[in-house]
Design a protein around this motif. Structure first.
Motif, PDB file in Angstrom:
ATOM      1  N   LEU A 264       0.824  -1.207   0.000  1.00  0.00           N
ATOM      2  CA  LEU A 264       0.000   0.000   0.000  1.00  0.00           C
ATOM      3  C   LEU A 264       0.859   1.258   0.000  1.00  0.00           C
ATOM      4  CD1 LEU A 264      -2.788  -0.993   2.574  1.00  0.00           C
ATOM      5  CD2 LEU A 264      -2.725  -1.388   0.117  1.00  0.00           C
ATOM      6  N   ASN A 265       0.346   2.275  -0.670  1.00  0.00           N
ATOM      7  CA  ASN A 265       0.931   3.614  -0.623  1.00  0.00           C
ATOM      8  C   ASN A 265      -0.069   4.470   0.154  1.00  0.00           C
ATOM      9  OD1 ASN A 265       2.636   5.809  -1.262  1.00  0.00           O
ATOM     10  ND2 ASN A 265       1.288   6.404  -2.944  1.00  0.00           N
ATOM     11  N   ILE A 266       0.280   4.823   1.382  1.00  0.00           N
ATOM     12  CA  ILE A 266      -0.677   5.490   2.281  1.00  0.00           C
ATOM     13  C   ILE A 266      -0.484   7.004   2.213  1.00  0.00           C
ATOM     14  CG2 ILE A 266      -1.445   5.714   4.681  1.00  0.00           C
ATOM     15  CD1 ILE A 266      -2.008   2.961   3.662  1.00  0.00           C
ATOM     16  N   GLU A 267      -1.589   7.713   1.972  1.00  0.00           N
ATOM     17  CA  GLU A 267      -1.536   9.185   1.877  1.00  0.00           C
ATOM     18  C   GLU A 267      -2.300   9.819   3.045  1.00  0.00           C
ATOM     19  OE1 GLU A 267      -2.026  10.943  -1.960  1.00  0.00           O
ATOM     20  OE2 GLU A 267      -3.117  12.653  -1.148  1.00  0.00           O
ATOM     21  N   THR A 268      -1.676  10.815   3.643  1.00  0.00           N
ATOM     22  CA  THR A 268      -2.240  11.431   4.855  1.00  0.00           C
ATOM     23  C   THR A 268      -3.648  11.971   4.642  1.00  0.00           C
ATOM     24  OG1 THR A 268       0.005  12.223   5.168  1.00  0.00           O
ATOM     25  CG2 THR A 268      -1.643  12.951   6.768  1.00  0.00           C
ATOM     26  N   ASN A 269      -3.825  12.786   3.606  1.00  0.00           N
ATOM     27  CA  ASN A 269      -5.131  13.420   3.413  1.00  0.00           C
ATOM     28  C   ASN A 269      -6.206  12.398   3.052  1.00  0.00           C
ATOM     29  OD1 ASN A 269      -5.954  16.655   1.874  1.00  0.00           O
ATOM     30  ND2 ASN A 269      -7.077  15.423   3.321  1.00  0.00           N
ATOM     31  N   ALA A 274     -10.978   9.410   5.172  1.00  0.00           N
ATOM     32  CA  ALA A 274     -11.626   8.148   5.549  1.00  0.00           C
ATOM     33  C   ALA A 274     -11.995   8.132   7.034  1.00  0.00           C
ATOM     34  CB  ALA A 274     -10.708   6.963   5.217  1.00  0.00           C
ATOM     35  N   GLY A 275     -11.716   9.222   7.727  1.00  0.00           N
ATOM     36  CA  GLY A 275     -12.049   9.275   9.152  1.00  0.00           C
ATOM     37  C   GLY A 275     -11.013   8.586  10.029  1.00  0.00           C
ATOM     38  N   HIS A 276      -9.797   8.437   9.504  1.00  0.00           N
ATOM     39  CA  HIS A 276      -8.721   7.817  10.275  1.00  0.00           C
ATOM     40  C   HIS A 276      -7.565   8.802  10.418  1.00  0.00           C
ATOM     41  CE1 HIS A 276     -10.667   3.987   9.697  1.00  0.00           C
ATOM     42  NE2 HIS A 276     -10.445   3.952   8.415  1.00  0.00           N
ATOM     43  N   SER A 277      -6.734   8.562  11.429  1.00  0.00           N
ATOM     44  CA  SER A 277      -5.488   9.319  11.465  1.00  0.00           C
ATOM     45  C   SER A 277      -4.487   8.618  10.546  1.00  0.00           C
ATOM     46  CB  SER A 277      -4.930   9.379  12.891  1.00  0.00           C
ATOM     47  OG  SER A 277      -4.482   8.097  13.268  1.00  0.00           O
ATOM     48  N   MET A 278      -3.466   9.366  10.133  1.00  0.00           N
ATOM     49  CA  MET A 278      -2.411   8.776   9.299  1.00  0.00           C
ATOM     50  C   MET A 278      -1.738   7.637  10.061  1.00  0.00           C
ATOM     51  SD  MET A 278      -0.792   8.746   6.461  1.00  0.00           S
ATOM     52  CE  MET A 278       0.762   8.743   5.560  1.00  0.00           C
ATOM     53  N   MET A 279      -1.524   7.844  11.368  1.00  0.00           N
ATOM     54  CA  MET A 279      -0.822   6.818  12.150  1.00  0.00           C
ATOM     55  C   MET A 279      -1.639   5.526  12.179  1.00  0.00           C
ATOM     56  SD  MET A 279       0.739   7.138  15.964  1.00  0.00           S
ATOM     57  CE  MET A 279       2.175   6.204  16.449  1.00  0.00           C
ATOM     58  N   HIS A 280      -2.964   5.659  12.237  1.00  0.00           N
ATOM     59  CA  HIS A 280      -3.828   4.471  12.208  1.00  0.00           C
ATOM     60  C   HIS A 280      -3.628   3.723  10.893  1.00  0.00           C
ATOM     61  CE1 HIS A 280      -7.552   2.068  12.415  1.00  0.00           C
ATOM     62  NE2 HIS A 280      -7.620   2.325  11.126  1.00  0.00           N
ATOM     63  N   GLU A 281      -3.707   4.450   9.786  1.00  0.00           N
ATOM     64  CA  GLU A 281      -3.596   3.799   8.479  1.00  0.00           C
ATOM     65  C   GLU A 281      -2.218   3.157   8.276  1.00  0.00           C
ATOM     66  OE1 GLU A 281      -6.621   3.283   7.706  1.00  0.00           O
ATOM     67  OE2 GLU A 281      -6.465   3.911   5.610  1.00  0.00           O
ATOM     68  N   LEU A 282      -1.182   3.868   8.714  1.00  0.00           N
ATOM     69  CA  LEU A 282       0.171   3.313   8.584  1.00  0.00           C
ATOM     70  C   LEU A 282       0.300   2.041   9.410  1.00  0.00           C
ATOM     71  CD1 LEU A 282       2.303   6.594   8.852  1.00  0.00           C
ATOM     72  CD2 LEU A 282       1.856   5.252   6.794  1.00  0.00           C
ATOM     73  N   THR A 283      -0.305   2.053  10.591  1.00  0.00           N
ATOM     74  CA  THR A 283      -0.208   0.892  11.475  1.00  0.00           C
ATOM     75  C   THR A 283      -0.976  -0.301  10.895  1.00  0.00           C
ATOM     76  OG1 THR A 283       0.011   2.389  13.352  1.00  0.00           O
ATOM     77  CG2 THR A 283      -0.531   0.110  13.863  1.00  0.00           C
ATOM     78  N   VAL A 284      -2.174  -0.033  10.358  1.00  0.00           N
ATOM     79  CA  VAL A 284      -2.956  -1.118   9.735  1.00  0.00           C
ATOM     80  C   VAL A 284      -2.129  -1.755   8.618  1.00  0.00           C
ATOM     81  CG1 VAL A 284      -4.995  -1.624   8.306  1.00  0.00           C
ATOM     82  CG2 VAL A 284      -5.223  -0.159  10.328  1.00  0.00           C
ATOM     83  N   ALA A 285      -1.530  -0.911   7.773  1.00  0.00           N
ATOM     84  CA  ALA A 285      -0.753  -1.433   6.646  1.00  0.00           C
ATOM     85  C   ALA A 285       0.496  -2.163   7.138  1.00  0.00           C
ATOM     86  CB  ALA A 285      -0.366  -0.287   5.712  1.00  0.00           C
ATOM     87  N   SER A 293       4.945   2.502   0.941  1.00  0.00           N
ATOM     88  CA  SER A 293       5.408   3.852   0.619  1.00  0.00           C
ATOM     89  C   SER A 293       4.376   4.825   1.162  1.00  0.00           C
ATOM     90  CB  SER A 293       5.505   3.984  -0.911  1.00  0.00           C
ATOM     91  OG  SER A 293       6.382   5.016  -1.297  1.00  0.00           O
ATOM     92  N   ILE A 294       4.740   6.123   1.224  1.00  0.00           N
ATOM     93  CA  ILE A 294       3.718   7.073   1.652  1.00  0.00           C
ATOM     94  C   ILE A 294       3.660   8.290   0.722  1.00  0.00           C
ATOM     95  CG2 ILE A 294       4.045   6.363   4.070  1.00  0.00           C
ATOM     96  CD1 ILE A 294       4.939   9.193   4.709  1.00  0.00           C
ATOM     97  N   ASP A 295       2.458   8.840   0.614  1.00  0.00           N
ATOM     98  CA  ASP A 295       2.263  10.137  -0.025  1.00  0.00           C
ATOM     99  C   ASP A 295       2.097  11.135   1.105  1.00  0.00           C
ATOM    100  OD1 ASP A 295       2.539   9.297  -2.589  1.00  0.00           O
ATOM    101  OD2 ASP A 295       0.523   9.833  -3.253  1.00  0.00           O
ATOM    102  N   ALA A 296       3.105  11.979   1.262  1.00  0.00           N
ATOM    103  CA  ALA A 296       3.140  12.899   2.395  1.00  0.00           C
ATOM    104  C   ALA A 296       2.421  14.190   2.027  1.00  0.00           C
ATOM    105  CB  ALA A 296       4.584  13.194   2.769  1.00  0.00           C
ATOM    106  N   ASN A 297       1.420  14.488   2.794  1.00  0.00           N
ATOM    107  CA  ASN A 297       0.738  15.778   2.659  1.00  0.00           C
ATOM    108  C   ASN A 297      -0.116  15.948   3.909  1.00  0.00           C
ATOM    109  OD1 ASN A 297      -1.607  14.236   2.311  1.00  0.00           O
ATOM    110  ND2 ASN A 297      -1.724  14.598   0.126  1.00  0.00           N
TER     111      ASN A 297
END
Ligand code: XUL
Ligand code: CO
Length: 436
Positions: A264-269, A274-285, A293-297
């Motif tokens: 997965l490529n996780i993007e902050t915005n 999706a109603g999640h924090s970036m840290m939540h999504e990164l942790t799930v992945a 990878s991440i899309d930082a914004n």
């Protein structure tokens, strides 16, 4: 010719510097947890916002001052833009960049013409990569802007559109491979639907899986060794996007046997939409060994759409780096600034301020996260909180040595469960603040 004549090479000057065209925290050669910042952060500049963003919005015309642009979107312009991009990235010291096929080259009248134009631009990109040492983090295909994709690409109800999209991805994979791209991204722009009345959801998802499978087969046949990434996003442009969030994407990958194929490529915005924090999504992945990878914004808390702003919040970057360090980095992925300067920030030099700020914010987040990890504060807190699982009944449950009947016997004897301890969220938040 210089397109940013008054911008020198951006250097690290340290936290005391007041120079807006210098790094205060991003020191590429500084070693953290055994790796240089450059290798840990793997910063990437995105072609679409940075070199194609015009400042147009639903209420007004383009505002960006980009003296090198002609109004025609010509091949000459695309070639000149390569010089602009590499001057910018070289001065910034960004080791990577990313693009969609249609960012780097205009679309021709036919597929064959579009492919030829793409090859012309790719040759120049290759030369510039060789000259500067800047590498391609990932390539992708724009399967959402052209009107043919009105009903989606891989999930279109029109089989010919699936076929056209496949041709575009085939070519984008070949160009990515030619340029030594380390990843290939699928963002399902219009893969979703607005109304279930006219949608065969099951069939569309089957087609999306087939599309990725076919892409993989082609990628392997041309010797592409890069990583495939899916980028979750919950809304925009369609009401129901199939790649809603990390968990939804993982469910899709598991259902279709694609876990080995894609990360997965996780993007902050996208996370916050999706109603999640970036840290939540990164942790799930990351928990699924699928954080590639991440899309930082960042978004704007007061606006409900994808504002794609540059990340400047040190809490956010610290949280990102805590997860990234825990999995020992992102390589072959990286940190791609999928971010755009505001419509009001229309001077070319604003592109430098924006990227410098984002890179410094991540470098600070990295240093803070490394210190938190070094002191073991969070790991000690979490370990302590779950200690009832390390011995006794907890350990036996985890080892599958207990049945419901055994647990009943245990609890009947004990009479009641052991007392709970406070979660101490506020105390922990205070501790994190001590590091910032
Ligand atoms: C759109 C978005 C895309 C992907 C690449 O919101 O994030 O630019 O990153 O297609
Ligand atoms: Co993105």
């Amino acid at each position: 010719m210089a397109y940013f004549p008054d911008v020198p090479k951006i250097e690290y000057e340290g936290p005391k510097s007041k120079n807006p065209l210098a790094f205060k925290h991003y020191n590429p050669t500084e070693v953290i947890e055994g790796k240089s910042m450059r290798d840990l952060l793997r910063f990437s500049v995105c072609y679409w916002h940075t070199f194609r963003g015009t400042g147009v919005d639903p209420f007004g015309a383009p505002t960006m001052q980009r003296p090198w642009e002609d109004a025609q979107d010509s091949v000459d312009n695309a070639l000149r833009r390569v010089d602009v991009a590499f001057e910018f990235m070289e001065k910034l010291g960004a080791p990577f960049y990313c693009f969609h096929d249609r960012d780097i080259a205009p679309e021709g009248a036919t597929l064959a013409e579009s492919n030829d134009i793409l090859d012309t631009i790719a040759d120049k990109l290759k030369e510039e990569q060789k000259r500067t040492g800047i590498k391609l983090l990932w390539g992708t295909a724009n399967l959402f802007s052209h009107p043919r994709y009105v009903h989606g690409a891989a999930t279109s109800c029109n089989a010919d559109v699936f076929a056209f999209a496949a041709c575009q991805v085939k070519k984008a994979l070949e160009v990515t491979n030619y340029l030594g791209g380390q990843n290939y991204v699928f963002w399902g722009g219009r893969e979703g639907y607005h109304s279930i009345y006219n949608t065969d959801m099951r069939r569309e998802l089957d087609h999306m899986a087939k599309f990725i499978q076919m892409a993989k087969t082609h990628a392997r046949s041309i010797g592409f060794k890069g990583q495939f990434l899916i980028e979750p996003k919950p809304k925009e442009p369609t009401k129901h996007q199939y790649d809603f969030d990390a968990a939804t994407c993982l469910n899709f990958l598991r259902q279709y046997g694609l876990m080995e194929t894609c990360k997965l490529n996780i993007e902050t915005n996208h996370a916050t939409l999706a109603g999640h924090s970036m840290m939540h999504e990164l942790t799930v992945a990351s928990n699924a060994q699928a954080l590639g990878s991440i899309d930082a914004n960042t978004g704007d808390l007061l606006l409900g759409w994808d504002t794609d702003q540059f990340p400047t919040d040190i809490y956010l970057t610290t949280q990102c780096m805590l997860v990234i360090l825990a999995q020992k980095g992102l390589s072959p992925g990286g940190i791609n600034f999928d971010a755009k300067v505001r419509r009001e920030s229309f001077e070319p030099n604003d592109l430098f301020y924006a990227h410098i700020g984002g890179m410094d914010a991540f470098a600070r987040g990295l240093k803070i996260a490394a210190q938190i990890r070094k002191d073991g504060v969070l790991t000690d807190i979490v370990k302590g909180r779950y200690s009832s699982w390390d011995s006794g009944i907890g350990r036996k449950i985890e080892k599958s040595q207990m049945t419901f009947k055994d647990l009943e016997e245990y609890m009947l004897k004990k009479g009641n469960s052991a007392a709970n301890h406070s979660g101490r969220q506020e105390m922990i938040e205070n501790i994190i603040n001590d590091y910032l």
